[in-house]
Design an enzyme around this catalytic site. Structure first.
Site, PDB file in Angstrom:
ATOM      1  N   GLU A 117       0.766  -1.207   0.034  1.00 30.49           N
ATOM      2  CA  GLU A 117       0.098   0.005  -0.001  1.00 30.49           C
ATOM      3  C   GLU A 117       1.031   1.213   0.073  1.00 30.49           C
ATOM      4  O   GLU A 117       1.933   1.216   0.361  1.00 30.49           O
ATOM      5  CB  GLU A 117      -0.731  -0.099   1.098  1.00 30.49           C
ATOM      6  CG  GLU A 117      -2.242  -0.911   1.073  1.00 30.49           C
ATOM      7  CD  GLU A 117      -3.233  -0.746   2.113  1.00 30.49           C
ATOM      8  OE1 GLU A 117      -2.836  -0.260   3.216  1.00 30.49           O
ATOM      9  OE2 GLU A 117      -4.071  -1.379   1.984  1.00 30.49           O
ATOM     10  N   HIS A 244      -9.404  10.125   2.339  1.00 31.78           N
ATOM     11  CA  HIS A 244      -8.821   9.078   1.384  1.00 31.78           C
ATOM     12  C   HIS A 244      -8.958   9.594   0.133  1.00 31.78           C
ATOM     13  O   HIS A 244      -9.877  10.084  -0.375  1.00 31.78           O
ATOM     14  CB  HIS A 244      -9.697   7.706   1.756  1.00 31.78           C
ATOM     15  CG  HIS A 244      -9.126   6.460   1.120  1.00 31.78           C
ATOM     16  ND1 HIS A 244      -9.029   6.389  -0.310  1.00 31.78           N
ATOM     17  CD2 HIS A 244      -8.748   5.601   1.703  1.00 31.78           C
ATOM     18  CE1 HIS A 244      -8.457   5.257  -0.339  1.00 31.78           C
ATOM     19  NE2 HIS A 244      -8.184   4.596   0.780  1.00 31.78           N
ATOM     20  N   ARG A 291      -1.146   9.635   1.988  1.00 34.78           N
ATOM     21  CA  ARG A 291      -2.651  10.144   1.443  1.00 34.78           C
ATOM     22  C   ARG A 291      -2.845  11.383   1.595  1.00 34.78           C
ATOM     23  O   ARG A 291      -3.615  11.956   0.706  1.00 34.78           O
ATOM     24  CB  ARG A 291      -3.326   9.361   2.531  1.00 34.78           C
ATOM     25  CG  ARG A 291      -3.776   8.027   2.356  1.00 34.78           C
ATOM     26  CD  ARG A 291      -4.859   7.476   3.207  1.00 34.78           C
ATOM     27  NE  ARG A 291      -4.814   6.128   3.170  1.00 34.78           N
ATOM     28  CZ  ARG A 291      -5.574   5.330   3.797  1.00 34.78           C
ATOM     29  NH1 ARG A 291      -6.302   5.727   4.723  1.00 34.78           N
ATOM     30  NH2 ARG A 291      -5.576   3.974   3.504  1.00 34.78           N
ATOM     31  N   ARG A 388      -2.354   9.437   9.041  1.00 35.78           N
ATOM     32  CA  ARG A 388      -2.172   8.245   9.493  1.00 35.78           C
ATOM     33  C   ARG A 388      -1.737   7.436   8.224  1.00 35.78           C
ATOM     34  O   ARG A 388      -2.239   7.590   6.997  1.00 35.78           O
ATOM     35  CB  ARG A 388      -3.543   7.512   9.712  1.00 35.78           C
ATOM     36  CG  ARG A 388      -3.394   6.144  10.109  1.00 35.78           C
ATOM     37  CD  ARG A 388      -4.912   5.627  10.500  1.00 35.78           C
ATOM     38  NE  ARG A 388      -5.920   5.730   9.390  1.00 35.78           N
ATOM     39  CZ  ARG A 388      -6.282   4.734   8.584  1.00 35.78           C
ATOM     40  NH1 ARG A 388      -5.647   3.570   8.650  1.00 35.78           N
ATOM     41  NH2 ARG A 388      -7.233   4.959   7.492  1.00 35.78           N
TER      42      ARG A 388
HETATM   43  C1  SIN Z   1      -8.131   1.339   2.163  1.00 37.85           C
HETATM   44  O1  SIN Z   1      -8.396   0.127   1.790  1.00 37.85           O
HETATM   45  O2  SIN Z   1      -7.650   1.944   1.384  1.00 37.85           O
HETATM   46  C2  SIN Z   1      -8.106   1.603   3.392  1.00 37.85           C
HETATM   47  C3  SIN Z   1      -7.385   1.375   4.493  1.00 37.85           C
HETATM   48  C4  SIN Z   1      -7.121   2.365   5.546  1.00 37.85           C
HETATM   49  O3  SIN Z   1      -7.735   3.178   5.516  1.00 37.85           O
HETATM   50  O4  SIN Z   1      -6.150   1.785   6.512  1.00 37.85           O
END
Ligand code: SIN
Length: 522
Positions: A117, A244, A291, A388
């Site tokens: 990620e 997000h 993010r 975060r």
């Molecule tokens: C996501 O799947 O993008 C959310 C995961 C997160 O906010 O930690």
């Protein structure tokens, strides 16, 4: 009135972990849920939870801690980050995988197979395809239901924390420090009941629903934060709302998350002209920047082109993975709206996602109020700092839920809970006027558009001041109504939302420094 050793309010990962751990230690636990067990923000999480894969993946607790600190933009609390990085992954493995049997995707070696990620420098995210939160919540709910020491109360709304001296009958209590002894709950019979507890653990989640565009469910209305604030608990970092970068944009429909793991596996962000615009904003990290940077880049791109959205192109992921097998939820969400992700880029916009601030807690989840613990999104442990890192919140909820329960049980053993007679019953409002749903809906629209427009991804003093004035006015109106009308969940949620909105606005105004997800342009 009922009583218990440990009262847990909220049933996502943090609340269920706390309830299970406290019950394992022999405490009588009452678990209170606003809806039903299983309905939580946790169950909406797609991407995953940070684990510690085998050494061959090149990861370590130190590397994880460094990534968390880098995303947190200099505001993380180092000892909390260290604790999470050192103890969290082992708990994820032992408790979630081994004990509860969460069906993480496994590799050929039979171990959870990690995904990547954004802003993580190693593949370390354990996942159950793209419905990890649902898989975790299902396993936790089953365990909670099966545990003989946990009493589950569904459909109960937190009205306020039960504190002395405020709710005590002894006038001389005024000389004692404020202490929490449980909560007042609104029941389905519309009556307010008391639950007395030696220790109370708030696990009520976040407040994303205060924003017009959010990845959160409608229940994320800041109930625990507002109740803790009213009880005078210390609250910190309220200006840090994480957006997000990628939620599916369908006009006039609620936003739906398109998981970060898509970019982790190679999805590209494009503007309407098909350009990978992240080259302008984060030429090295591109779509894998933290993010806050990606969300701001999208915001600026939309502002400069006048477009209502940008696009997420999944075809690079399809070139290396079986999308149907790996991201079934994403595909079904997109197809339900008439899009075909294998042939066209998905329209996306950022949306309010996670509250990085909260009720200030220590490494055991203790708040500033004796008797009260807070865990999960309602709490601020300091792990997330100003922004975060993806997939750390489920782990934080798990670890702090577990630790808070241990401390609550140990410390609660010696305490003498005030008797029923020593605590005041709820005095119901006398006014006959029931809440007009239209007024409540209009007030909600007001809160959600005000925060989105004036306390969103990019903030200015003028906008924040306008919002503070508007929310102050609304607050006084709603407080008056709250005191006169018979209580209902919509009134309580609205009251909590406006309280939290004011906390966010005050913090955002007082902090002129742009850092992480608090971004001021003045
Ligand atoms: C996501 O799947 O993008 C959310 C995961 C997160 O906010 O930690």
């Amino acid at each position: 009135m009922t009583s218990c050793d440990v009262l847990v309010v909220g049933g996502g990962i943090a609340g269920c972990a706390a309830a299970l751990r406290a019950a394992d230690l022999g405490a009588d636990v009452t678990l209170v849920l606003k809806d039903t067990l299983g309905e939580s923000n946790t169950s909406w999480a797609q991407g995953g939870i940070v684990g510690l894969p085998p050494a061959s993946y090149g990861d370590s607790p130190e590397l994880l801690a460094a990534d968390i600190e880098a995303a947190g933009a200099g505001l993380c609390r180092p000892e909390a980050v260290r604790l999470l990085a050192q103890e969290g992954p082992a708990l994820c493995r032992e408790f979630l995988w081994k004990r509860l049997g969460v069906p993480f995707d496994l590799g050929a070696d039979g171990e959870p197979e990690p995904t990547a990620e954004a802003a993580h420098s190693a593949r370390r995210i354990f996942h159950a395809r793209d419905f990890t939160g649902q898989a975790i919540q299902d396993a936790l709910s089953e365990a909670v239901k099966a545990h003989g020491r946990i009493r589950i109360l569904e459909g109960r709304m937190l009205v306020d924390l039960l504190t002395t001296p405020h709710h005590g009958r002894d006038p001389r209590g005024v000389y004692d420090p404020i202490r929490v002894w449980g909560a007042y709950l609104l029941d389905s019979d519309k009556q307010v009941h008391r639950v007395r507890a030696a220790r109370t653990i708030l696990a009520t989640g976040g407040l994303g629903y205060l924003y017009l565009h959010t990845s959160n469910p409608a229940g994320a209305t800041g109930d625990g934060l507002a109740a803790a604030y009213r009880a005078t608990a210390r609250i910190v970092n309220c200006e840090y709302i994480q957006f997000h970068p990628t939620t599916l944009y369908v006009p006039h429909k609620p936003r739906t998350l398109l998981t970060e793991a898509l970019r982790g596996e190679g999805a590209h962000l494009l503007n309407r002209r098909g350009e990978r615009f992240m080259t302008k904003y984060a030429p090295e990290a591109m779509e894998l920047a933290p993010r806050d940077i990606v969300s701001r880049a999208i915001f600026q791109e939309m502002a400069s082109t006048g477009d209502s959205n940008v696009f997420l192109d999944l075809t690079p992921v399809a070139a290396k993975l079986d999308l149907e097998a790996r991201f079934p939820k994403v595909l079904s969400v997109c197809r339900a709206e008439g899009f075909e992700p294998l042939r066209q880029p998905m329209p996306v916009v950022p949306a309010a996602h996670y509250f990085c601030g909260g009720v200030a807690v220590d490494l055991e989840g203790r708040t500033s109020l004796p008797g009260l613990f807070a865990v999960g999104e309602v709490a601020c442990t300091g792990v997330h700092g100003a922004n975060r890192l993806a997939s750390t919140s489920l782990l934080e909820g798990l670890l702090w839920g577990y630790r808070a329960a241990e401390t609550a049980v140990t410390e609660g053993r010696g305490s003498t809970v005030p008797s029923e007679a020593a605590l005041k019953a709820w005095i119901p409002a006398q006014g006959p006027e029931a809440a007009d749903p239209l007024l409540i809906e209009q007030d909600w629209n007001n809160v959600r558009t005000t925060l989105w427009n004036y306390a969103g991804i990019v903030r200015t003093r003028a906008r924040l001041e306008r919002a503070r004035g508007d929310m102050g006015h609304l607050y006084h109106r709603i407080e008056a109504f709250y005191r006169e009308a018979p209580l209902s969940r919509p009134i309580l949620e609205l009251r909590n939302a406006v309280t939290c909105a004011r906390l966010i606005l005050k913090a955002a105004l007082l902090n002129p420094e742009s850092r992480g997800c608090h971004y001021r342009v003045d």
